[in-house]
Design a protein around this motif. Structure first.
Motif, mmCIF file in Angstrom:
data_model
loop_
_atom_site.group_PDB
_atom_site.id
_atom_site.type_symbol
_atom_site.label_atom_id
_atom_site.label_comp_id
_atom_site.label_asym_id
_atom_site.label_seq_id
_atom_site.Cartn_x
_atom_site.Cartn_y
_atom_site.Cartn_z
ATOM 1 N N ILE A 59 0.851 -1.201 0.000
ATOM 2 C CA ILE A 59 0.000 0.000 0.000
ATOM 3 C C ILE A 59 0.877 1.238 0.000
ATOM 4 O O ILE A 59 1.664 1.468 0.932
ATOM 5 N N SER A 60 0.767 2.045 -1.040
ATOM 6 C CA SER A 60 1.516 3.296 -1.112
ATOM 7 C C SER A 60 0.901 4.316 -0.169
ATOM 8 O O SER A 60 -0.321 4.353 0.022
ATOM 9 N N TYR A 61 1.741 5.155 0.418
ATOM 10 C CA TYR A 61 1.236 6.154 1.358
ATOM 11 C C TYR A 61 2.142 7.371 1.339
ATOM 12 O O TYR A 61 3.294 7.320 0.902
ATOM 13 N N THR A 62 1.609 8.470 1.833
ATOM 14 C CA THR A 62 2.357 9.714 1.994
ATOM 15 C C THR A 62 2.116 10.228 3.401
ATOM 16 O O THR A 62 0.969 10.353 3.829
ATOM 17 N N VAL A 63 3.190 10.500 4.125
ATOM 18 C CA VAL A 63 3.073 11.060 5.465
ATOM 19 C C VAL A 63 3.082 12.579 5.359
ATOM 20 O O VAL A 63 4.039 13.172 4.874
ATOM 21 N N TYR A 64 1.996 13.198 5.812
ATOM 22 C CA TYR A 64 1.902 14.659 5.790
ATOM 23 C C TYR A 64 2.370 15.282 7.110
ATOM 24 O O TYR A 64 3.049 16.301 7.109
ATOM 25 N N GLU A 65 2.005 14.668 8.219
ATOM 26 C CA GLU A 65 2.383 15.205 9.522
ATOM 27 C C GLU A 65 2.528 14.051 10.519
ATOM 28 O O GLU A 65 1.777 13.069 10.461
ATOM 29 N N ASN A 66 3.484 14.193 11.431
ATOM 30 C CA ASN A 66 3.628 13.274 12.550
ATOM 31 C C ASN A 66 3.160 13.964 13.822
ATOM 32 O O ASN A 66 3.443 15.146 14.033
ATOM 33 N N TYR A 67 2.452 13.218 14.666
ATOM 34 C CA TYR A 67 1.955 13.773 15.924
ATOM 35 C C TYR A 67 2.644 13.072 17.088
ATOM 36 O O TYR A 67 2.480 11.861 17.289
ATOM 37 N N THR A 68 3.442 13.826 17.810
ATOM 38 C CA THR A 68 4.122 13.285 18.986
ATOM 39 C C THR A 68 3.769 14.074 20.239
ATOM 40 O O THR A 68 4.396 13.899 21.280
ATOM 41 N N SER A 69 2.789 14.930 20.121
ATOM 42 C CA SER A 69 2.287 15.684 21.264
ATOM 43 C C SER A 69 0.778 15.542 21.280
ATOM 44 O O SER A 69 0.146 15.503 20.225
#
Length: 858
Positions: free
Chosen positions: A75-85
């Motif tokens: 499955i192809s994907y694109t990460v736009y934002e990571n949430y670590t808070s």
């Protein structure tokens, strides 16, 4: 919303869950959207919450496992934002055809569709309105806020309040005319909308956020918000159309927490929402971090039960509906006849022509060749230089205006022919005639007045000043204010606040001050009160503060003296003085869920937990007051809007009828509620109030503790409405009405030759599964289209002309249990099986089979 207009649907509506349509009930065709795409869900975008907390081994492992599952599945994907808070997650792009596969990855604790929350169906406030002066907030007189301001030091000083909205005009004097400078009240915030290069949250194209901020914390001459000295964090998450996707909401919420906001206001949402949706989940996460979150309940009240929006359905926030108050400001015209002058409420005029400034001009009722006052044909009487009164109907506004203009009229007042809200007048071509609308009651009163004048000339004076009108609907829930309960049965809204014709700040280029209506205006009123409570330090725990706000409100009654349902008003109108002087705090705990699946029980216990918050003994007595019972379906098991009303009430018995609480003590009183009086086939939601009153002469305030439950088995609630224009049915995307249910229908899957299924939900369905079967064996599943369809379905709403949902099938599917293997089905005859699961997802379900679909292409 246009300044000063009384718009019934208010300022807090949202887009419907699937394809939107504009369609009248009497239409012979059902016009479809251009591509069948879900208009309030952003295609191919999801927010994933992973198992485990941010920056922990468990959280990191869950993140790695999730992406490994995507890679292993190809499955192809694109990460736009990571949430670590705030939470451990990611904003990701994935093709919608793999939704079932993504939903099934075990390391994903939650999969949230990226939804478009909305600030209202109203257009943005128009620019170039005449400047209005600051005026006192009339609502403060009826909510105890004036009493608080005049007799205490609590004004929000030192309290950080975050507003996630369309921004603010920080140049407005009500907010200090500054942004993030030393001594400025707006010290935090930012712009999360990608429609401008600005980093600051300047609000110049919408007005909604500026209005909300004024209700909460405006401070300019006579005008004061509820917490007029609070420190503000302004986070712009709505674009000029009032739309905010989930990822903007999340980014702003994360920053609000980092900035140390103590209270947050959210006047946005999607109607018929669920607790598991992203926006609701974010509210709960903020509250768990010690931040009080207040949300607007929504403005779909005309659609009946279960219409509260997400995020207002969040379990740990405070959801606020709208109440009508005794007086409000509105634009007006003064009509003088036979020596008597009468103010008449009016809406705003068009803003692309000079503002009305008429003094003692003739007021004439339109008379056309047919002897009517519709102004649909050339006018026959002398009206040169006059303000002309005409009735709505028969022809469009433009035709009326042209006829009045051609006859020499200088302005047009169109009075309604229905009890709904016309709003301001707009034309389908450029017309230079200033125009505005009047209510049906005022229009008919003017017609009668002119007819009884005995030939006396009537004159009118019209300018941009406002007048304080009495409200015949005073102390009733606003008609647009969304009804609860939430889809899972909890009490929402929690309470009501002033929401109709609320006078507050607007951007300077939109007139500085003006009125809006909606639960968007009610929410910041309560947010301001929470800021005062935090400042007072009388409530230091989350549940205590919520109790002080919610349980000190005053429930409203109808003309017959019956309490409106808890599902409509929560605990009633907010009372700031009582909230700030509460001596007891209550929490309600039940041994079964609030809205249980009532197949086996007719009784359930309710515990009223209390805590004495003052340094003195207090004694309170308990008694019960029933509220009206309501049903979302009629006696024909079809949707009931407005809800069906019954005076049958639940029975309430007390184990103890009073409590004497020593300073600092806590305990509980036990209550039993029985629904045995109800016929379960009526699908009634019962409710009422347990009221606690202090012993005479001991001081103290009254408390209102609500209860609510279903007097039916939830799994038996009919989800699909079948008497609405032949729905559910199969359609062709190219247009037309429902296709014959007994025929075979061929589709090439090219152009607009795709099968579309239209259906209307009259009650919440937690899950929709769409399966494929060969037409010859419809009960034997061959493949799956969707197993979860974004996890949950909302009710169908009429907002924005959307009375139903549609699903457009592209001929694709996957084998059951193999969601990664998505393929185009070969040419053959098929049926689609739509299975709707109820709130508790029991084995009981409601199913619709399409007529035979023969795939002939592409």
């Amino acid at each position: 919303m246009f300044s000063f207009a009384r718009l019934g649907l208010g300022s807090f509506l949202a887009l419907a869950v699937l394809t939107a349509h504009t369609w009248a009930d009497d239409s012979s065709t059902i016009p479809l959207g251009t591509d069948g795409v879900n208009i309030n869900i952003v295609p191919n975008q999801y927010i994933i919450e992973f198992e485990g907390e941010p920056d922990t081994d468990a959280g990191e492992q869950a993140t790695q496992d999730f992406f490994k599952s995507l890679s292993d599945g190809g499955i192809s994907y694109t990460v736009y934002e990571n949430y670590t808070s705030l939470f451990n997650g990611v904003f990701i792009g994935v093709d919608d055809k793999y939704f079932d596969a993504v939903y099934g990855i075990t390391s994903a604790a939650s999969v949230w569709a990226t939804r478009l929350s909305n600030a209202g169906d109203q257009p943005p406030v128009p620019p170039n309105l005449p400047t209005s002066p600051p005026l006192p907030n009339l609502a403060h007189e009826y909510t105890g806020v004036n009493r608080v301001h005049n007799s205490t030091q609590w004004d929000g000083t030192g309290i950080k309040v975050g507003i996630l909205d369309s921004g603010i005009d920080y140049n407005h004097p009500a907010f200090g005319g500054c942004y993030k400078t030393p001594g400025c009240r707006i010290q935090y915030g930012g712009n999360y909308v990608n429609d401008t290069d600005r980093a600051d949250p300047l609000d110049t194209c919408n007005g909604h956020g500026t209005h909300v901020a004024g209700v909460l914390a405006g401070n300019h001459k006579e005008f004061r918000g509820v917490a007029p000295n609070a420190t503000l964090g302004i986070y712009r998450i709505m674009d000029c159309k009032g739309v905010a996707p989930t990822n903007w909401v999340i980014k702003a919420a994360i920053q609000a927490e980092k900035d140390g906001m103590q209270v947050v206001n959210l006047s946005l949402g999607t109607p018929g929402g669920w607790r598991g949706w992203g926006e609701s989940s974010i509210v709960n996460k903020l509250v768990r971090r010690g931040i009080y979150v207040i949300t607007a309940a929504g403005n779909n009240g005309m659609d009946g039960l279960w219409t509260v929006v997400s995020p207002a359905v969040a379990t740990q926030g405070i959801a606020v509906g709208a109440m009508e108050l005794p007086r409000y400001y509105a634009l007006h015209l003064n009509v003088t006849v036979a020596g008597k002058t009468i103010p008449i409420q009016r809406t705003e005029q068009q803003t692309d022509i000079p503002s009305l400034n008429l003094r003692n001009v003739r007021l004439v009722r339109a008379t056309d060749a047919d002897g009517t006052d519709l102004a649909c044909t050339p006018l026959t009487q002398e009206i040169k230089g006059a303000l002309v009164l005409a009735q709505r109907g028969t022809c469009d506004y433009t035709t009326k205006a042209i006829n009045v203009l051609n006859a020499g009229g200088v302005a047009l007042a169109i009075y309604n022919n229905r009890t709904d809200d016309m709003g301001p007048i707009s034309y389908n071509q450029a017309v230079t005639l200033p125009s505005f609308s009047l209510t049906i009651a005022d229009g008919q009163a003017l017609v009668k007045l002119l007819g009884e004048s005995g030939g006396s000339a009537a004159t009118a004076t019209v300018n941009h000043e406002v007048y304080a009108f009495d409200n015949a609907l005073a102390y009733t829930p606003a008609s647009y204010s969304a009804w609860g309960p939430d889809p899972e049965g909890a009490i929402k809204p929690d309470l009501l606040a002033p929401g109709s014709n609320v006078y507050s700040t607007l951007p300077l280029n939109m007139g500085s001050y003006g009125s809006m209506s909606g639960t968007s205006m009610a929410a910041p009123y309560v947010t301001g009160l929470v800021a005062l409570l935090v400042q007072s330090q009388r409530a230091t725990a989350n549940l205590t503060l919520i109790s002080n706000v919610v349980h000190t409100a005053t429930p409203a009654k109808n003309a017959a003296g019956q309490y409106f349902s808890v599902a409509q008003q929560g605990t009633g109108l907010v009372n700031a003085w009582n909230a700030l002087h509460a001596d007891l705090a209550f929490t309600l705990r039940r041994s079964v869920p609030v809205y249980y699946d009532d197949r086996h029980y007719t009784k359930f216990p309710l515990k009223l937990w209390w805590e004495n918050r003052v340094n003195a003994k207090v004694t309170y007595h308990f008694f019960s007051q029933p509220a009206l019972s309501v049903s979302g379906v009629g006696t024909d098991s079809q949707s009931a809007t407005p809800p069906r009303i019954s005076t049958t009430a639940a029975s309430v018995s007390f184990k103890q009828t009073s409590v004497s609480a020593l300073a600092g003590n806590e305990g509980f009183a036990e209550v039993t509620i029985s629904s045995s009086k109800f016929d379960r086939r009526d699908f009634m939601v019962y409710s009422g109030y347990i009221q606690a009153t202090p012993t005479v002469g001991t001081g103290g305030i009254n408390y209102t503790l609500p209860y609510l439950g279903s007097a039916y088995a939830t799994v038996n609630l009919p989800l699909l409405q079948s008497n609405y224009a032949g729905l559910p049915c199969l359609l062709r995307e190219s247009g037309g009405g429902c296709l014959d249910a007994k025929s075979v229908h061929r589709f090439t899957l090219t152009g607009k030759d795709f099968p579309v299924v239209a259906y209307r939900l009259q009650a919440p369905a937690r899950q929709l599964m769409i399966k494929i079967a060969y037409a010859a064996t419809p009960n034997s599943i061959h493949a799956s289209v969707e197993s979860y369809l974004y996890g949950m379905q909302s009710r169908s709403m009429d907002t924005n002309g959307v009375p139903f949902y549609t699903f457009r099938w592209n001929g694709r599917g996957h084998y059951v249990g193999k969601p990664l293997d998505v393929f185009d089905l070969p040419k053959n005859k098929y049926v689609l099986r739509f299975t709707f699961l109820s709130v508790f997802m029991n084995t009981e379900s409601q199913t619709y089979f399409t007529p035979t679909i023969q795939l002939d292409g592409p």
